[in-house]
Structures are given as C-alpha cells and as structure tokens.
Write a protein that holds these residues in place. Structure first.
Motif, short mmCIF file in Angstrom:
data_model
loop_
_atom_site.label_atom_id
_atom_site.label_comp_id
_atom_site.label_asym_id
_atom_site.label_seq_id
_atom_site.Cartn_x
_atom_site.Cartn_y
_atom_site.Cartn_z
N VAL A 173 -0.91 -4.38 -5.38
CA VAL A 173 -0.43 -3.02 -5.13
C VAL A 173 -1.63 -2.08 -5.09
CG1 VAL A 173 1.03 -1.13 -5.92
CG2 VAL A 173 1.76 -3.51 -6.28
N THR A 174 -1.73 -1.34 -4.00
CA THR A 174 -2.76 -0.32 -3.85
C THR A 174 -2.07 1.02 -3.70
OG1 THR A 174 -4.27 -1.84 -2.74
CG2 THR A 174 -4.69 0.51 -2.45
N THR A 175 -2.45 1.98 -4.52
CA THR A 175 -1.93 3.34 -4.42
C THR A 175 -3.09 4.25 -4.06
OG1 THR A 175 -0.25 2.87 -6.08
CG2 THR A 175 -0.71 5.19 -5.61
N VAL A 176 -2.95 4.95 -2.95
CA VAL A 176 -3.96 5.90 -2.51
C VAL A 176 -3.35 7.29 -2.61
CG1 VAL A 176 -5.54 6.60 -0.68
CG2 VAL A 176 -4.89 4.19 -0.90
N LEU A 177 -4.01 8.16 -3.38
CA LEU A 177 -3.54 9.52 -3.57
C LEU A 177 -4.39 10.48 -2.75
CD1 LEU A 177 -2.97 9.46 -7.41
CD2 LEU A 177 -1.25 9.31 -5.62
N LEU A 194 0.86 -1.17 0.00
CA LEU A 194 0.00 0.00 0.00
C LEU A 194 0.89 1.22 0.00
CD1 LEU A 194 -3.30 0.66 1.62
CD2 LEU A 194 -1.48 2.29 2.11
N GLN A 195 0.69 2.07 -1.01
CA GLN A 195 1.40 3.34 -1.07
C GLN A 195 0.38 4.44 -0.85
OE1 GLN A 195 4.74 3.19 -4.28
NE2 GLN A 195 2.94 2.20 -5.16
N TYR A 196 0.57 5.23 0.19
CA TYR A 196 -0.32 6.36 0.45
C TYR A 196 0.52 7.61 0.30
CZ TYR A 196 -3.90 9.32 2.41
OH TYR A 196 -4.87 10.29 2.55
N MET A 197 0.06 8.52 -0.56
CA MET A 197 0.89 9.69 -0.81
C MET A 197 0.09 10.92 -1.15
SD MET A 197 2.48 8.63 -4.52
CE MET A 197 2.84 6.97 -4.03
#
Length: 182
Positions: free
Chosen positions: A94-98, A63-66
């Motif tokens: 892969v989870t990307t949370v913007l 999980l990428q939180y950015m």
C-alpha cells in the motif's frame, strides 16, 4: 456569440476532464522528491526521493493519491479499514501519496506529524508527501479528492476510482485483490 458559446462549452467540459489513468496499462511514471517518501528507522524520521515502481513490485499494489485533507481521507477510510480487516500485513503493498499542495493553508505541519504517527503504526506501508502536487498534474487527477489505483504484481492498472469509495467499490476491489493474491 460564437465566442460566448465556445467559452461556455469549455467551462462545462472542464470538470468532466478524465484522469490520465487507463485500466490494463501501467501508470505514467512519477517521481517525488519534495519532501518524498517518509522513512522511519524505529527512532528517527527522514525523507528520500520516491519513484513509482514501473515494473511492478511482485505483489498487488494499492496506490492512494489524495489531497492532504480530512475530506479526501474520509473518501477512502472505509476501503483502507476493509483492507486491514481482510488481508494480513505484507500480502499487499500500500502506497499513500498526500498532496500537500491541496492541504488547508497552515495545516502542512499537522499533516506531517499525523503521517509520522501512521508510519509508526504501519511501518510496512509507503507514505509519500507530494509538496507540489506532481502526482495530481501527472495523472490529471481531481485536486480535492482521493483516487485509488489497484495494480497487479507487474504494475498493470486493474481498478481506478476518484472520489468516495462506495460499498460496491470496496466489495469489487476486495474481490479483485483476493484473486490477485491467490
């Protein structure tokens, strides 16, 4: 004098406040519905409510939180590239949370167009747009940075890093993920 001392103490302690993410524990629950997870059916885009899976998803989960800024994206770009070079599609989730709340004023529309392009390129990835910075406040993350969380197949946090993913961080995480896949 005591008030001044307490004020100075509070101001110097604030930047050191730790994120609410613990190795060996699951992440706190998170639900984002504004606008939420970006979906693409091969023709059209739409959004749906998104919730972090609490029981794990059966495979290692990154999980990428950015913040929705190029600066934050650049903090994880080398890591993201290394994932693509090391693991075949479908091996990891892969989870990307913007965090759109941290986007440069007036750039949210550009960010939304950019993530549509990414979703077309990587349809298996989960891309979530967080209009109000709910993840940042839930997990007490730094507002301007990126954070990387690696969880095992059951949802337990194995690695957490805020800020720039350095070469040593990337090497450590790739090895950790290889152990989880094998």
């Amino acid at each position: 004098m005591i008030r001044l001392f307490l004020l100075l103490l509070a101001l110097t302690a604030w930047p050191c406040a730790a994120a609410d993410v613990s190795i060996g524990e699951p992440l706190s629950p998170l639900a984002i519905d504004e606008p939420g997870e970006l979906l693409y059916d091969g023709e059209d885009f739409s959004y749906q409510d998104w919730e972090l899976p609490t029981a794990g998803i059966g495979k290692p989960h990154i999980l990428q939180y950015m913040a929705a800024t190029t600066t934050a994206r650049d903090q994880t770009q080398a890591f993201t590239d290394a994932l693509g070079d090391t693991f075949p599609p479908g091996t990891l989730h892969v989870t990307t949370v913007l965090n759109l709340d941290q986007a440069v004023w007036g750039s949210a529309g550009f960010v939304k167009r950019s993530v549509r392009s990414s979703k077309k390129e990587h349809p298996q990835s989960t891309i979530v747009l967080d209009e109000d910075g709910i993840g940042q406040s839930t997990w007490a993350l730094s507002p301007k940075d990126a954070a990387v969380v690696i969880m095992d197949a059951g949802g337990t946090v194995l690695f957490f890093k805020e800020g720039m993913m350095e070469d040593a961080d990337i090497a450590t995480t790739l090895e950790l993920l290889k152990q989880q896949v094998n």
